[in-house]
Design a protein around this motif. Structure first.
Motif, mmCIF file in Angstrom:
data_model
loop_
_atom_site.group_PDB
_atom_site.id
_atom_site.type_symbol
_atom_site.label_atom_id
_atom_site.label_comp_id
_atom_site.label_asym_id
_atom_site.label_seq_id
_atom_site.Cartn_x
_atom_site.Cartn_y
_atom_site.Cartn_z
ATOM 1 N N GLY A 1 0.800 -1.221 0.000
ATOM 2 C CA GLY A 1 0.000 0.000 0.000
ATOM 3 C C GLY A 1 0.831 1.267 0.000
ATOM 4 O O GLY A 1 2.022 1.265 0.325
ATOM 5 N N GLU B 1 -0.103 5.908 -0.499
ATOM 6 C CA GLU B 1 -1.049 6.941 -0.939
ATOM 7 C C GLU B 1 -0.304 8.046 -1.680
ATOM 8 O O GLU B 1 0.894 8.259 -1.474
ATOM 9 C CB GLU B 1 -1.788 7.536 0.260
ATOM 10 C CG GLU B 1 -2.663 6.553 1.015
ATOM 11 C CD GLU B 1 -3.862 6.096 0.226
ATOM 12 O OE1 GLU B 1 -4.278 6.828 -0.699
ATOM 13 O OE2 GLU B 1 -4.398 5.013 0.526
ATOM 14 N N ILE C 1 -3.385 -2.771 -2.178
ATOM 15 C CA ILE C 1 -4.463 -2.030 -1.501
ATOM 16 C C ILE C 1 -4.605 -0.688 -2.208
ATOM 17 O O ILE C 1 -3.839 0.247 -1.974
ATOM 18 C CB ILE C 1 -4.133 -1.812 -0.010
ATOM 19 C CG1 ILE C 1 -3.826 -3.144 0.667
ATOM 20 C CG2 ILE C 1 -5.294 -1.114 0.689
ATOM 21 C CD1 ILE C 1 -3.344 -3.001 2.096
ATOM 22 N N ASP C 2 -5.578 -0.607 -3.106
ATOM 23 C CA ASP C 2 -5.735 0.603 -3.918
ATOM 24 C C ASP C 2 -7.007 1.380 -3.600
ATOM 25 O O ASP C 2 -7.289 2.400 -4.233
ATOM 26 C CB ASP C 2 -5.701 0.261 -5.401
ATOM 27 C CG ASP C 2 -6.801 -0.724 -5.798
ATOM 28 O OD1 ASP C 2 -7.609 -1.119 -4.920
ATOM 29 O OD2 ASP C 2 -6.858 -1.106 -6.982
ATOM 30 N N GLY C 3 -7.785 0.897 -2.640
ATOM 31 C CA GLY C 3 -9.011 1.597 -2.281
ATOM 32 C C GLY C 3 -10.169 1.322 -3.219
ATOM 33 O O GLY C 3 -11.290 1.777 -2.970
ATOM 34 N N ARG C 4 -9.915 0.574 -4.282
ATOM 35 C CA ARG C 4 -10.975 0.246 -5.242
ATOM 36 C C ARG C 4 -11.209 -1.269 -5.252
ATOM 37 O O ARG C 4 -12.202 -1.743 -4.743
ATOM 38 C CB ARG C 4 -10.610 0.751 -6.641
ATOM 39 C CG ARG C 4 -10.457 2.270 -6.720
ATOM 40 C CD ARG C 4 -10.143 2.730 -8.129
ATOM 41 N NE ARG C 4 -8.844 2.262 -8.582
ATOM 42 C CZ ARG C 4 -7.701 2.878 -8.310
ATOM 43 N NH1 ARG C 4 -7.702 3.982 -7.582
ATOM 44 N NH2 ARG C 4 -6.552 2.403 -8.763
ATOM 45 N N SER D 1 -9.828 -2.560 -0.352
ATOM 46 C CA SER D 1 -9.810 -1.409 0.551
ATOM 47 C C SER D 1 -9.083 -1.738 1.844
ATOM 48 O O SER D 1 -9.000 -2.901 2.245
ATOM 49 C CB SER D 1 -11.238 -0.969 0.874
ATOM 50 O OG SER D 1 -11.903 -1.971 1.633
ATOM 51 N N PRO D 2 -8.566 -0.740 2.538
ATOM 52 C CA PRO D 2 -7.894 -0.984 3.817
ATOM 53 C C PRO D 2 -8.783 -1.704 4.827
ATOM 54 O O PRO D 2 -8.316 -2.588 5.544
ATOM 55 C CB PRO D 2 -7.533 0.430 4.284
ATOM 56 C CG PRO D 2 -7.372 1.222 3.036
ATOM 57 C CD PRO D 2 -8.414 0.667 2.105
ATOM 58 N N THR E 1 -11.163 -3.797 4.352
ATOM 59 C CA THR E 1 -11.297 -5.215 4.006
ATOM 60 C C THR E 1 -10.076 -5.997 4.490
ATOM 61 O O THR E 1 -10.198 -7.103 5.027
ATOM 62 C CB THR E 1 -11.452 -5.379 2.488
ATOM 63 O OG1 THR E 1 -12.628 -4.688 2.058
ATOM 64 C CG2 THR E 1 -11.567 -6.852 2.107
ATOM 65 N N GLU F 1 -3.541 8.293 6.003
ATOM 66 C CA GLU F 1 -4.174 7.006 5.692
ATOM 67 C C GLU F 1 -3.175 5.855 5.834
ATOM 68 O O GLU F 1 -3.493 4.789 6.369
ATOM 69 C CB GLU F 1 -4.733 7.003 4.267
ATOM 70 C CG GLU F 1 -5.711 8.123 3.964
ATOM 71 C CD GLU F 1 -5.037 9.243 3.197
ATOM 72 O OE1 GLU F 1 -4.012 9.772 3.694
ATOM 73 O OE2 GLU F 1 -5.528 9.597 2.116
#
Length: 224
Positions: free
Chosen positions: A74, A76, A100-103, A106-107, A109, A131
């Motif tokens: 991950g 950001e 972990i790309d947020g799409r 998600s974090p 999950t 984040e």
């Protein structure tokens, strides 16, 4: 002493706006700026690799990644690009590598099912995204292992990292240098893959399916 002074000045220029005003002078030619950038990038890369060769931090991180059941990556902002780069290399030779790309993932999950055999690799560069800091801390609190690739031992996640890899990002530009970070991604993925069981087989299978779905342009001289 020179490197320490340069580091102190670099760390004092917190934002791209600050760095732009200090570093990019309007009276410099394009050739002059190019020469400065080349010299600076060579210096940052050389220092980073020399320091890492002495500390052994990358082999330790590679061993953690290799022994993990699941590997999460991950980052950001600009660090998301570094995360994608490392993910592309590791996922080609290892199973259970997740970005972990947020799409797609998600974090939250990831955090709901952390095991002690899981490892999270995060890129955390100044100005240190909240984040990423929260994800790293919560992941370790849930029992997972944390590998942090950062530009300072004083980054917020250093105290909870299982393994810490420091890169030099000093630059003569308004943007911190990505050169050493990309090199460390390459080094880390190479060391991990070299000891990974099944890496050769996975690469061979990938080539087979890439050919079947015509993923790449055919090489010259190979026909249709």
């Amino acid at each position: 002493m020179k490197h320490e002074e340069e580091d102190a000045l670099n760390r004092s220029l917190v934002s791209p706006k600050d760095r732009f005003g200090e570093r990019l002078k309007t009276n410099l030619s394009a050739e002059g700026i190019q020469a400065q950038v080349i010299e600076s990038e060579l210096s940052s890369l050389s220092q980073t690799l020399e320091e890492l060769a002495e500390t052994g931090d990358v082999p330790r991180a590679a061993a953690l990644i290799l022994s993990a059941r699941r590997r999460y990556i991950g980052g950001e902002g600009k660090s998301a690009a570094y995360a994608q780069l490392l993910n592309a290399d590791l996922s080609a030779t290892l199973s259970n590598v997740f970005l972990i790309d947020g799409r797609g993932l998600s974090p939250i999950t990831v955090l709901t099912d952390v095991r002690s055999s899981d490892v999270l690799i995060v890129f955390s560069m100044r100005r240190y995204r909240e984040e990423t800091i929260k994800l790293g801390r919560l992941f370790t609190q849930a029992g997972g292992q944390l590998v942090v690739i950062t530009d300072s031992e004083e980054c917020p996640l250093a105290e909870v990292a299982t393994a810490l890899i420091k890169v030099r990002t000093g630059s003569v530009s308004y943007a911190d240098s990505p050169t050493a970070v990309a090199a460390v991604c390459h080094l880390l993925s190479t060391l991990t893959t070299a000891s990974a069981k099944g890496a050769r087989r996975r690469l061979a299978v990938r080539d087979q399916f890439a050919s079947k779905i015509a993923l790449y342009q055919p090489e010259r001289g190979t026909g249709d």
